[in-house]
Design an enzyme around this catalytic site. Structure first.
Site, PDB file in Angstrom:
ATOM      1  N   CYS A 117       0.820  -1.234   0.000  1.00  0.00           N
ATOM      2  CA  CYS A 117       0.000   0.000   0.000  1.00  0.00           C
ATOM      3  C   CYS A 117       0.841   1.266   0.000  1.00  0.00           C
ATOM      4  CB  CYS A 117      -0.939   0.002   1.193  1.00  0.00           C
ATOM      5  SG  CYS A 117      -1.962  -1.459   1.243  1.00  0.00           S
ATOM      6  N   HIS A 258      -3.914   6.846   2.505  1.00  0.00           N
ATOM      7  CA  HIS A 258      -4.218   5.518   1.970  1.00  0.00           C
ATOM      8  C   HIS A 258      -5.582   5.100   2.511  1.00  0.00           C
ATOM      9  CE1 HIS A 258      -4.184   1.437   0.882  1.00  0.00           C
ATOM     10  NE2 HIS A 258      -3.913   0.966   2.085  1.00  0.00           N
ATOM     11  N   ASN A 288     -10.017  -0.848  -0.494  1.00  0.00           N
ATOM     12  CA  ASN A 288      -8.568  -0.668  -0.406  1.00  0.00           C
ATOM     13  C   ASN A 288      -7.930  -1.129  -1.717  1.00  0.00           C
ATOM     14  OD1 ASN A 288      -5.838  -0.850   0.110  1.00  0.00           O
ATOM     15  ND2 ASN A 288      -6.041  -1.889   2.082  1.00  0.00           N
TER      16      ASN A 288
END
Ligand code: ACO
Length: 331
Positions: A117, A258, A288
């Site tokens: 990520c 994020h 996500n």
């Protein structure tokens, strides 16, 4: 790494998300979960899923073309391509090599960053260093993930969280007007490797029929381990970036975090003392998307006019590794 004078600046951004929408209600028909649980615990309502014939490089190229167009450049103007991904087309070679070919770029260096990520922020920081030294001038940074292919769709702990997509930015030398990348901070702490990983398919545990049956080629996560460390580390990395830029939270116009869990973001917002209304959020629609999440949100914020030229934007991300980081950019 911080500096008084910005070395690089974002010249254009772009994003791509596959058309197919998978809602929480759709998931509740196949695994033991509910729309209510997913929304309350994560903030996610739906996510995008790539077509069977779509690859990570296809999505990366779609986002890259939009970023190049926004920058007023063509692929031939690039002198480096960096792709943050853990779901590239092939285990070897790099997804960036395939992106280079599909874009029609010259024989420039093209390589992947495996920082999950945090991949986009790693790419942003690396490109900033190359531009700062003068070695390279126009760098494409992409965050792309096709996570739907590495999820166990029977595991409700992970399959509800992730989605597919790509985001990109083209960086170039900063003009002398105070705009640009002010600071980037990168970190890794491997003590939680086993809490968030794809256990098999690498050289430690090559895939076997038994491994496939046990879904060891799919994402495994102990969510609570990651949740706690995410809140702590995203907050400290954000504070470090602000210190580098000699700025305070009130100087930040937008935070582009994020998008892993709305509760993580809300806790970071509280600790930084920045209201959630100054965060660019799209987790509800995309889930996500790992390394794609920051550049997709950044692009949305710029294109819909929320993020304006001259705004100071703070970005922070954490993912498998665990690797995390932050960036402070004057757009
Ligand atoms: N639907 C219904 N119930 C569920 C689901 C689901 N989809 N998933 C878990 N549960 C259950 C659990 O089994 C557990 O049940 P039990 O109490 O009977 O054992 C209960 O819900 C609570 O589980 P927790 O794991 O404690 O739930 P939590 O509130 O921590 O939320 C979550 C889980 C959403 C995964 C959270 O921990 C999280 O977001 N973690 C961080 C994720 C992250 O940031 N990842 C990093 C990036 S990923 C990357 O790098 C690729």
């Amino acid at each position: 790494m911080g500096s008084e004078r910005p070395g690089s600046q974002i010249l254009g951004t772009g994003a791509y998300a596959p058309e197919k929408v998978l809602t929480n209600h759709d998931l509740a028909r196949t695994v033991d979960t509910s729309d209510e649980w997913i929304r309350e615990r994560t903030g996610i309502r739906e996510r995008r899923i790539a077509r069977d014939d779509e690859t990570a490089s296809d999505m990366a190229v779609a986002a890259a073309k939009r970023a190049l167009e926004a920058a007023g450049l063509t692929a031939r103007d690039l002198d480096m391509i960096i792709v943050g991904t853990v779901t590239g087309d092939l285990p070897m070679p790099a997804c960036a090599a395939i992106v280079q070919h599909k874009l029609g770029a010259s024989n420039i260096p093209a390589f992947d960053i495996s920082a999950a990520c945090a991949g986009f922020l790693y790419g942003l920081s690396i490109s900033d260093q190359f531009i700062r030294t003068g070695a390279h001038k126009r760098i494409l940074v992409v965050g792309v993930e096709l996570l739907s292919r590495v999820l166990n769709w029977q595991d409700r702990v992970t399959c509800v969280l992730f989605g597919d997509g790509a985001g990109a930015a083209v960086l170039g030398p900063a003009a002398d007007d105070g705009r640009g990348v002010l600071s980037t901070r990168l970190y890794t702490d491997s003590s939680l490797v086993e809490s968030l990983c794809i256990p098999a398919g690498g050289s430690r545990e090559p895939l076997t029929a038994e491994g496939l049956e046990k879904h060891r080629d799919k994402v495994f996560m102990v969510g609570s381990d990651i949740f706690k460390i995410a809140v702590k580390n995203l907050t400290s990395a954000s504070r470090a970036a602000l210190e580098d830029g000699k700025l305070t939270a009130s100087d930040v116009k937008w935070v582009v975090p994020h998008q892993a869990n709305l509760r993580i973001i809300a806790q970071v917002a509280m600790r930084l003392d920045i209201p959630l209304t100054r965060f660019v959020l799209n987790i509800e629609r995309y889930g996500n998307t790992s390394s794609a999440s920051i550049p997709i949100a950044l692009d949305e914020g710029i294109r819909d006019g929320r993020i304006q030229k001259g705004d100071t934007v703070l970005m922070c991300a954490l993912g498998a590794g665990i690797s995390w980081g932050s960036a402070l950019v004057r757009i």
